[in-house]
Every structure is written in structure tokens, then in C-alpha cells.
Design an enzyme around this catalytic site. Structure first.
Site, PDB file in Angstrom:
ATOM      1  N   THR A 104       1.693   7.131   0.278  1.00 55.87           N
ATOM      2  CA  THR A 104       0.727   5.990  -0.359  1.00 55.87           C
ATOM      3  C   THR A 104       0.859   5.604  -1.450  1.00 55.87           C
ATOM      4  O   THR A 104       1.140   6.381  -2.429  1.00 55.87           O
ATOM      5  CB  THR A 104      -0.566   6.225   0.196  1.00 55.87           C
ATOM      6  OG1 THR A 104      -1.456   5.225   0.099  1.00 55.87           O
ATOM      7  CG2 THR A 104      -1.049   7.498  -0.835  1.00 55.87           C
ATOM      8  N   THR A 148      -5.698   8.405   7.284  1.00 57.93           N
ATOM      9  CA  THR A 148      -5.847   7.103   6.546  1.00 57.93           C
ATOM     10  C   THR A 148      -6.789   6.659   6.035  1.00 57.93           C
ATOM     11  O   THR A 148      -8.138   7.041   6.843  1.00 57.93           O
ATOM     12  CB  THR A 148      -4.911   5.994   7.103  1.00 57.93           C
ATOM     13  OG1 THR A 148      -4.833   4.959   6.410  1.00 57.93           O
ATOM     14  CG2 THR A 148      -5.498   5.734   8.642  1.00 57.93           C
ATOM     15  N   GLY A 149      -7.010   5.943   5.075  1.00 55.63           N
ATOM     16  CA  GLY A 149      -8.604   5.490   4.868  1.00 55.63           C
ATOM     17  C   GLY A 149      -8.978   6.109   3.573  1.00 55.63           C
ATOM     18  O   GLY A 149      -8.103   6.613   2.655  1.00 55.63           O
ATOM     19  N   SER A 188       0.906  -1.324  -0.044  1.00 53.12           N
ATOM     20  CA  SER A 188       0.081  -0.017   0.095  1.00 53.12           C
ATOM     21  C   SER A 188       0.673   1.247  -0.167  1.00 53.12           C
ATOM     22  O   SER A 188       0.295   2.256   0.047  1.00 53.12           O
ATOM     23  CB  SER A 188      -0.823   0.168   1.359  1.00 53.12           C
ATOM     24  OG  SER A 188      -0.300   0.066   2.294  1.00 53.12           O
ATOM     25  N   ARG A 208      -6.131   9.429 -10.632  1.00 50.93           N
ATOM     26  CA  ARG A 208      -6.969   9.388  -9.195  1.00 50.93           C
ATOM     27  C   ARG A 208      -5.816   9.623  -8.208  1.00 50.93           C
ATOM     28  O   ARG A 208      -4.772   9.293  -8.040  1.00 50.93           O
ATOM     29  CB  ARG A 208      -7.760   8.188  -8.714  1.00 50.93           C
ATOM     30  CG  ARG A 208      -8.296   8.263  -7.520  1.00 50.93           C
ATOM     31  CD  ARG A 208      -7.540   7.838  -6.184  1.00 50.93           C
ATOM     32  NE  ARG A 208      -8.302   8.018  -4.963  1.00 50.93           N
ATOM     33  CZ  ARG A 208      -8.001   7.570  -3.704  1.00 50.93           C
ATOM     34  NH1 ARG A 208      -6.669   7.337  -3.715  1.00 50.93           N
ATOM     35  NH2 ARG A 208      -8.572   7.858  -2.630  1.00 50.93           N
ATOM     36  N   ASP A 253      -6.343  11.667  -0.489  1.00 51.24           N
ATOM     37  CA  ASP A 253      -5.962  12.766   0.488  1.00 51.24           C
ATOM     38  C   ASP A 253      -4.504  13.062   0.815  1.00 51.24           C
ATOM     39  O   ASP A 253      -3.981  13.990   1.213  1.00 51.24           O
ATOM     40  CB  ASP A 253      -6.667  12.473   2.036  1.00 51.24           C
ATOM     41  CG  ASP A 253      -6.539  10.980   2.361  1.00 51.24           C
ATOM     42  OD1 ASP A 253      -6.287  10.146   1.635  1.00 51.24           O
ATOM     43  OD2 ASP A 253      -6.452  11.002   3.483  1.00 51.24           O
ATOM     44  N   THR A 292      -2.175   3.571   4.044  1.00 45.04           N
ATOM     45  CA  THR A 292      -1.177   4.819   3.886  1.00 45.04           C
ATOM     46  C   THR A 292      -0.546   4.856   5.190  1.00 45.04           C
ATOM     47  O   THR A 292      -0.889   4.585   6.260  1.00 45.04           O
ATOM     48  CB  THR A 292      -2.116   6.063   4.021  1.00 45.04           C
ATOM     49  OG1 THR A 292      -3.011   5.873   2.676  1.00 45.04           O
ATOM     50  CG2 THR A 292      -1.430   7.187   4.017  1.00 45.04           C
TER      51      THR A 292
HETATM   52  C1  SD4 Z   1      -5.840   7.411  -0.293  1.00 46.21           C
HETATM   53  N1  SD4 Z   1      -5.885   7.563   2.197  1.00 46.21           N
HETATM   54  O1  SD4 Z   1      -5.325   7.485  -1.343  1.00 46.21           O
HETATM   55  C2  SD4 Z   1      -5.109   7.192   1.079  1.00 46.21           C
HETATM   56  C3  SD4 Z   1      -4.977   5.605   1.270  1.00 46.21           C
HETATM   57  C4  SD4 Z   1      -6.006   4.589   0.583  1.00 46.21           C
HETATM   58  O2  SD4 Z   1      -7.930   3.213   1.317  1.00 46.21           O
HETATM   59  O3  SD4 Z   1      -6.471   4.651  -0.620  1.00 46.21           O
HETATM   60  N2  SD4 Z   1      -6.816   4.148   1.485  1.00 46.21           N
HETATM   61  O4  SD4 Z   1      -7.320   7.554  -0.240  1.00 46.21           O
END
Ligand code: SD4
Length: 322
Positions: free
Chosen positions: A200, A233-234, A80, A210, A213, A182
Site C-alpha cells: 500500500t 484493508t482500511g 493507493s 506514519r 497495518d 491496500t
Molecule cells: C493503512 N490499511 O495504511 C492501510 C491502507 C489505508 O485507509 O491507508 N487505508 O492503514
């Protein structure tokens, strides 16, 4: 009558100033838990260990967070972040990262390919350009001009997973992928200066181009050296919608402890997206100038690692809304 009113006003003014002096004294004497470094997910332990080598010698928080997050970036088994990150749906590994120091200097790269350590390119953007964010091919050209090596980041294992995914091509974010995601890291140095880094490979099998955040200052990371720092994260789209990390820092500025600030930010997502928030994951980490920390997530399973003089690099599970 007038005299007693004046006396009353005088004495209440004296009492009020006494109270504010007491408050000031109390704040200034509060012990500061420094140095301290915290980072997202289980792989935060390895990253913290590297950061601690710098922090424990009185080094700069900025150097510590850069060195720390380089650990998962360079690990081909972490799917990741950095090398070995899962690709987008076209099979390209595209990386996002940002870094911020105690002077509000910041740098970021987004959709960067072929470079193992995007965090160090982000630092170069911060230090060597008048800009904050470079993306795509421009970011790659800048990296190559600054001595970074072009490499293939798609490992055989990640390529295999991508090919399996292609069979169904189901475009759906998955909560707590293999308990890592991340890496967001924030640190408070011995000099009581803050810094943060976030890096990340983004959402696996995302659309080409794409960006989440993580490289967005104020969303995936924010540092205000007067107040504190936060990272996330997320599912990045939901963090961007609320300017998540900036929101957490501003909530701390309003007097909330880091824990309360993280909780309020997560609750903002729930309020804005009551239905959707049940199915996705977002987690925040925060630290304030006293080295107090906070962690909170939408769903169970968000782990983070803490390393300080009191806590010898340990994993904790954050409390969650659901
Ligand atoms: C993002 N926060 O790119 C990062 C990591 C991710 O599911 O993909 N998390 O959105």
C-alpha cells in the site's frame, strides 16, 4: 456393580475413540478447494489473474502473491498502491509492504520511497537478511544495493490531487476511497501451502513517517500454514490495535470458519471503539487450509476478488457489520 461400571467406562471409551476417528476421517476427506487466490478490492481481479498464471501451473503460492500484487503496484492509475500512490502531506510517496510464506518466513518494508515494487524488496528482506522489517532510508539503501531502480513515484495526477488537498489540509480518513485501497492477497497452492502479500501507499496525506497495518506481520497479514491466512484493508491504526490478521488466524485455530473468524475480528473493533467504528472502514479476508474463504467489513462497500477452479476470478461484496 463394579463390573457394569467398568463395562460402561470401557464402552464409552471405545465410542469416544470411534467418534474421534470419524472426525479425523471426516476432516481428512474434506475436499480441498485448491489452488485459490483471493485479494482485496476490485483491482484484485487483475492481481489474481497474474497470480493464477503461477498457481494454475502448480507454482508456489509465495511466487503467485508476489507477482499478483505487483500488478496494482506498477499501475500509475491506482492511487493507493505503489507507483502513482497518493503522497503524505509533505508530498512524498511512502510505501509499506510485507510478505509471508508457508514456513513462517516473513519480510517487510515501511516508509520506503522511490521503489515501484516494495513487495519484492520485502521478499528480499525475508530471503537475504536476518531481519523482518526495514524502514525508510535503510530500506531504500537495501533496495538499491539489491538492484532495484530509484524512480519518481509521484505522478502528475497524484501531485494534482495532493495540491488540491493542501488547500484545506483536512486530515481525515475516508471510507472506501474510490473503491480501492491496500491490496492484500492470500493464496493456497496446489501443494496446499499458503502464502500472503500486502502492499500500500498507506493513508493519503498521512503525517510524514506514519506507518499503518499493511507492513506489520500479524496486523496487515498473517499466514500459519497449519491453519490459514488472513489480510486486512482500511484504517490501519484500528487493525494494529487488535493485531487483526493474527487474530483472524487464531480464531480459525479455535475452530471458527474463515467467515466467522473475520466477523469476530470486526466485532472486536466495534466492541473496543463503538462510536468510532461507525465512521471508519476495516475489512478482513481469510482462507483456511481447505480453501474455504471469509470476508467481512465494518461498512458496506468492501469488495474482494476470488479466483479458483470453481470461481473464475470474480468480484464479490463482503457482508458488513453496519
Ligand atoms: C493503512 N490499511 O495504511 C492501510 C491502507 C489505508 O485507509 O491507508 N487505508 O492503514
Amino acid at each position: 456393580m463394579k463390573t457394569s461400571r467398568r463395562k460402561f467406562l470401557q464402552s464409552s471409551t471405545i465410542l469416544a475413540s470411534l467418534a474421534s476417528v470419524q472426525r479425523l476421517f471426516a476432516n481428512n476427506t474434506k475436499p480441498v478447494n485448491k489452488p485459490i487466490v483471493i485479494s482485496t478490492w476490485n483491482f484484485g481481479v487483475g492481481a489474481n489473474a497474474e497470480a493464477w498464471k503461477i498457481l494454475s501451473k502448480g507454482g508456489r503460492a509465495l511466487d503467485a502473491v508476489e507477482a499478483g500484487v505487483q500488478v496494482p503496484e506498477g499501475d500509475p492509475k491506482e492511487t493507493s498502491v505503489g507507483l502513482g500512490g497518493l503522497p503524505d502531506r509533505d508530498g512524498r510517496v511512502t510505501l509499506d509492504a510485507c510478505i509471508m510464506d508457508e514456513f513462517s518466513n516473513c519480510g517487510a518494508v515501511a516508509c520506503l520511497e522511490h521503489i515501484v515494487h516494495p513487495i519484492s524488496v520485502a521478499r528480499k528482506v525475508m530471503e537475504k537478511t536476518p531481519h523482518v522489517l526495514l524502514v525508510g532510508d535503510g530500506a531504500l539503501q537495501f533496495a538499491l544495493a539489491n538492484g532495484f531502480k530509484k524512480e519518481n513515484l509521484l505522478t502528475a495526477e497524484s501531485e494534482k490531487k495532493w495540491k488540491e488537498w493542501l488547500r484545506k489540509s483536512e486530515y481525515k480518513p475516508i471510507v472506501n476511497i474510490e473503491n480501492h485501497d491496500t491490496i492484500g492477497m492470500i493464496a493456497l497452492g496446489t501443494d496446499q501451502n499458503l502464502a500472503g502479500a500486502c502492499t500500500t501507499s498507506g493513508m493519503a496525506y498521512k503525517m510524514r513517517g506514519r506507518v499503518g497495518d499493511s507492513p506489520i506481520i500479524g496486523a496487515g497479514l498473517f499466514v500459519d500454514n497449519e491453519i490459514g491466512a488472513a489480510t486486512s484493508t482500511g484504517l490501519g491504526e484500528e487493525v494494529i490495535r487488535i493485531c487483526g490478521s493474527h487474530l483472524v488466524v487464531e480464531l480459525m485455530r479455535q475452530g471458527n470458519l474463515p467467515q466467522q473468524a473475520c466477523e469476530l475480528a470486526v466485532k472486536r473493533i466495534v466492541k473496543n471503539q463503538p462510536g468510532k467504528s461507525k465512521e471508519i472502514q476495516v475489512g478482513f479476508l481469510a482462507v483456511n487450509k481447505n480453501g474455504e474463504i471469509g470476508a467481512y467489513a465494518l461498512q458496506k462497500g468492501f469488495t474482494y476478488a476470488v479466483c479458483s477452479n470453481d470461481v473464475p476470478n470474480k468480484i464479490f461484496e463482503a457482508k458488513s457489520f453496519y
